[in-house]
Scaffold this active site. Sequence first.
Site, PDB file in Angstrom:
ATOM      1  N   ASP A  96      43.910  -1.985 -44.854  1.00  0.00           N
ATOM      2  CA  ASP A  96      45.360  -1.794 -44.747  1.00  0.00           C
ATOM      3  C   ASP A  96      45.651  -0.316 -44.994  1.00  0.00           C
ATOM      4  OD1 ASP A  96      45.261  -1.380 -47.480  1.00  0.00           O
ATOM      5  OD2 ASP A  96      46.733  -2.930 -47.988  1.00  0.00           O
TER       6      ASP A  96
ATOM      7  N   CYS B 229      41.459  -2.166 -49.291  1.00  0.00           N
ATOM      8  CA  CYS B 229      42.896  -2.009 -49.511  1.00  0.00           C
ATOM      9  C   CYS B 229      43.040  -0.988 -50.640  1.00  0.00           C
ATOM     10  CB  CYS B 229      43.592  -3.343 -49.794  1.00  0.00           C
ATOM     11  SG  CYS B 229      43.128  -4.185 -51.317  1.00  0.00           S
TER      12      CYS B 229
ATOM     13  N   THR C 298      43.417  -1.319 -53.906  1.00  0.00           N
ATOM     14  CA  THR C 298      42.630  -1.666 -55.089  1.00  0.00           C
ATOM     15  C   THR C 298      41.377  -2.477 -54.773  1.00  0.00           C
ATOM     16  OG1 THR C 298      43.872  -3.717 -55.336  1.00  0.00           O
ATOM     17  CG2 THR C 298      44.703  -1.777 -56.541  1.00  0.00           C
TER      18      THR C 298
ATOM     19  N   HIS D  32      22.358 -11.613 -56.483  1.00  0.00           N
ATOM     20  CA  HIS D  32      22.666 -12.844 -57.214  1.00  0.00           C
ATOM     21  C   HIS D  32      23.720 -13.705 -56.516  1.00  0.00           C
ATOM     22  CE1 HIS D  32      21.043 -11.653 -61.469  1.00  0.00           C
ATOM     23  NE2 HIS D  32      20.203 -11.352 -60.502  1.00  0.00           N
TER      24      HIS D  32
ATOM     25  N   HIS E 264      19.358 -18.337 -58.104  1.00  0.00           N
ATOM     26  CA  HIS E 264      20.605 -17.742 -57.639  1.00  0.00           C
ATOM     27  C   HIS E 264      21.140 -18.499 -56.422  1.00  0.00           C
ATOM     28  CE1 HIS E 264      19.865 -14.654 -60.517  1.00  0.00           C
ATOM     29  NE2 HIS E 264      18.709 -14.343 -59.946  1.00  0.00           N
TER      30      HIS E 264
HETATM   31  C1  RB5 Z   1      49.464  -2.142 -50.585  1.00  0.00           C
HETATM   32  O1  RB5 Z   1      50.265  -1.151 -51.091  1.00  0.00           O
HETATM   33  C2  RB5 Z   1      48.597  -2.726 -51.691  1.00  0.00           C
HETATM   34  O2  RB5 Z   1      49.311  -3.729 -52.325  1.00  0.00           O
HETATM   35  C3  RB5 Z   1      47.304  -3.232 -51.112  1.00  0.00           C
HETATM   36  O3  RB5 Z   1      46.626  -2.196 -50.488  1.00  0.00           O
HETATM   37  C4  RB5 Z   1      46.296  -3.846 -52.060  1.00  0.00           C
HETATM   38  O4  RB5 Z   1      45.906  -2.952 -53.056  1.00  0.00           O
HETATM   39  C5  RB5 Z   1      46.588  -5.164 -52.587  1.00  0.00           C
HETATM   40  O5  RB5 Z   1      45.862  -5.754 -53.396  1.00  0.00           O
END
Ligand code: RB5
Length: 147
Positions: free
Chosen positions: A8, A65, A67, A98, A133
């Site tokens: 994203d 994304c 995070t 694993h 595993h």
């Molecule tokens: C988008 O701003 C953000 O929410 C997305 O990239 C992601 O980190 C969601 O978990």
Amino acid sequence: MHIAIGADQGGFELKEKIVEYLAAHDHKVLDLGIHELKSVDYPDIAKSVARSVADGEAERGIIVCATGLGVSMAANKVRGIRAALCTDCYMARMAREHNDAQVLCLGGRVIGFGPALEIVGVFLTSEAQGGRHARRVRKIDALDERE
Ligand code: RB5
């Protein structure tokens, strides 16, 4: 190796670096977008990548994304997919050895390009160890079958 990748807006820049890295290492890349910086909903991207792995179109998936959290949550909803959010090389190796994860999730706003590319390299070169595993992985997959 045939690898599906997607991101994203929070992972777009890192995804572009990873695509370059994969091409330079002779992998076949299925880039499911985004292809320009625009706002999208990360579950849609995660679903496309996870589906292409679940359907056997790609051997591994990589989803980025901001995070790595949202895409890992979404990808793990796709039956048969084991998606692992990794922030270092140890996690990447263990995710393969694993957990036999087929999908790597990364946070584009969490780690730098250099460490992220090392994680990708380790994820793609580590193998599932099998044995006890594999039994545990089968138990993960069996959770898909619950009512
Ligand atoms: C988008 O701003 C953000 O929410 C997305 O990239 C992601 O980190 C969601 O978990």
